[in-house]
Write a protein that holds these residues in place. Sequence first.
Motif, PDB file in Angstrom:
ATOM      1  N   MET A   1       0.841  -1.185   0.000  1.00 18.37           N
ATOM      2  CA  MET A   1       0.000   0.000   0.000  1.00 18.37           C
ATOM      3  C   MET A   1       0.884   1.246   0.000  1.00 18.37           C
ATOM      4  N   SER A   2       0.482   2.259  -0.753  1.00 20.69           N
ATOM      5  CA  SER A   2       1.253   3.489  -0.879  1.00 20.69           C
ATOM      6  C   SER A   2       1.178   4.304   0.409  1.00 20.69           C
ATOM      7  N   GLN A   3       2.254   5.020   0.658  1.00 21.86           N
ATOM      8  CA  GLN A   3       2.272   5.930   1.808  1.00 21.86           C
ATOM      9  C   GLN A   3       1.541   7.230   1.497  1.00 21.86           C
ATOM     10  N   PHE A   4       1.099   7.380   0.245  1.00 20.23           N
ATOM     11  CA  PHE A   4       0.440   8.608  -0.195  1.00 20.23           C
ATOM     12  C   PHE A   4      -1.056   8.383  -0.389  1.00 20.23           C
ATOM     13  N   ALA A   5      -1.843   9.340   0.081  1.00 24.29           N
ATOM     14  CA  ALA A   5      -3.295   9.269  -0.110  1.00 24.29           C
ATOM     15  C   ALA A   5      -3.673   9.642  -1.534  1.00 24.29           C
ATOM     16  N   ALA A   6      -2.790  10.410  -2.195  1.00 26.52           N
ATOM     17  CA  ALA A   6      -3.056  10.853  -3.566  1.00 26.52           C
ATOM     18  C   ALA A   6      -1.731  11.164  -4.241  1.00 26.52           C
ATOM     19  N   GLN A   7      -1.773  11.188  -5.566  1.00 23.23           N
ATOM     20  CA  GLN A   7      -0.598  11.565  -6.345  1.00 23.23           C
ATOM     21  C   GLN A   7      -1.038  12.487  -7.477  1.00 23.23           C
ATOM     22  N   VAL A   8      -0.253  13.522  -7.700  1.00 24.88           N
ATOM     23  CA  VAL A   8      -0.456  14.394  -8.859  1.00 24.88           C
ATOM     24  C   VAL A   8       0.826  14.367  -9.668  1.00 24.88           C
ATOM     25  N   ASP A   9       0.723  13.891 -10.899  1.00 23.63           N
ATOM     26  CA  ASP A   9       1.842  13.954 -11.827  1.00 23.63           C
ATOM     27  C   ASP A   9       1.610  15.190 -12.683  1.00 23.63           C
ATOM     28  N   ALA A  10       2.215  16.292 -12.277  1.00 23.60           N
ATOM     29  CA  ALA A  10       1.976  17.582 -12.919  1.00 23.60           C
ATOM     30  C   ALA A  10       2.438  17.602 -14.373  1.00 23.60           C
ATOM     31  N   ARG A  11       3.282  16.668 -14.748  1.00 22.64           N
ATOM     32  CA  ARG A  11       3.764  16.604 -16.127  1.00 22.64           C
ATOM     33  C   ARG A  11       2.637  16.290 -17.102  1.00 22.64           C
ATOM     34  N   LYS A  12       1.533  15.766 -16.603  1.00 24.58           N
ATOM     35  CA  LYS A  12       0.408  15.372 -17.463  1.00 24.58           C
ATOM     36  C   LYS A  12      -0.557  16.520 -17.753  1.00 24.58           C
ATOM     37  N   TYR A  13      -0.378  17.655 -17.100  1.00 26.53           N
ATOM     38  CA  TYR A  13      -1.337  18.751 -17.210  1.00 26.53           C
ATOM     39  C   TYR A  13      -0.748  19.940 -17.954  1.00 26.53           C
ATOM     40  N   GLU A  14      -1.630  20.699 -18.566  1.00 22.14           N
ATOM     41  CA  GLU A  14      -1.228  21.963 -19.192  1.00 22.14           C
ATOM     42  C   GLU A  14      -0.766  22.911 -18.082  1.00 22.14           C
ATOM     43  N   PRO A  15       0.227  23.757 -18.381  1.00 22.57           N
ATOM     44  CA  PRO A  15       0.724  24.674 -17.344  1.00 22.57           C
ATOM     45  C   PRO A  15      -0.376  25.478 -16.647  1.00 22.57           C
ATOM     46  N   LYS A  16      -1.382  25.917 -17.382  1.00 26.26           N
ATOM     47  CA  LYS A  16      -2.448  26.732 -16.786  1.00 26.26           C
ATOM     48  C   LYS A  16      -3.299  25.947 -15.796  1.00 26.26           C
ATOM     49  N   ASP A  17      -3.262  24.620 -15.850  1.00 27.99           N
ATOM     50  CA  ASP A  17      -4.108  23.785 -14.998  1.00 27.99           C
ATOM     51  C   ASP A  17      -3.375  23.182 -13.802  1.00 27.99           C
ATOM     52  N   LYS A  18      -2.059  23.185 -13.825  1.00 26.66           N
ATOM     53  CA  LYS A  18      -1.280  22.447 -12.821  1.00 26.66           C
ATOM     54  C   LYS A  18      -1.590  22.853 -11.385  1.00 26.66           C
ATOM     55  N   HIS A  19      -1.488  24.146 -11.081  1.00 30.27           N
ATOM     56  CA  HIS A  19      -1.670  24.564  -9.688  1.00 30.27           C
ATOM     57  C   HIS A  19      -3.083  24.289  -9.200  1.00 30.27           C
ATOM     58  N   ALA A  20      -4.072  24.464 -10.067  1.00 28.30           N
ATOM     59  CA  ALA A  20      -5.464  24.203  -9.659  1.00 28.30           C
ATOM     60  C   ALA A  20      -5.641  22.734  -9.298  1.00 28.30           C
ATOM     61  N   VAL A  21      -5.087  21.839 -10.084  1.00 28.21           N
ATOM     62  CA  VAL A  21      -5.188  20.398  -9.805  1.00 28.21           C
ATOM     63  C   VAL A  21      -4.469  20.065  -8.499  1.00 28.21           C
ATOM     64  N   ILE A  22      -3.297  20.624  -8.315  1.00 28.82           N
ATOM     65  CA  ILE A  22      -2.514  20.345  -7.108  1.00 28.82           C
ATOM     66  C   ILE A  22      -3.245  20.834  -5.862  1.00 28.82           C
ATOM     67  N   PHE A  23      -3.760  22.065  -5.900  1.00 27.12           N
ATOM     68  CA  PHE A  23      -4.473  22.598  -4.734  1.00 27.12           C
ATOM     69  C   PHE A  23      -5.767  21.840  -4.481  1.00 27.12           C
TER      70      PHE A  23
END
Length: 78
Positions: A1-23
């Motif tokens: 089981m992962s130690q992380f509750a979630a993962q965001v691979d920011a490389r998959k998102y357009e620059p304008k969307d990255k911070h919104a997805v992360i937050f």
Amino acid sequence: MSQFAAQVDARKYEPKDKHAVIFRTFFDLKKGEVMELVNDHDPRPLHYQFLAELDGTFTWEYLEQGPEVWRVAIGKVS
């Protein structure tokens, strides 16, 4: 089981969307949970944004620091 509750691979998102997805992912965490952020550059500007908007509510730990992949564990304190 992962130690992380979630993962965001920011490389998959357009620059304008990255911070919104992360937050959004961070806000969905429960207190004490940790998410993993994967990026292709140092997310230092994001860290400054977290400090400006959410100081005292998160932890930030670099797991890998480039040069090609950057990984950060971001925990929700409160």
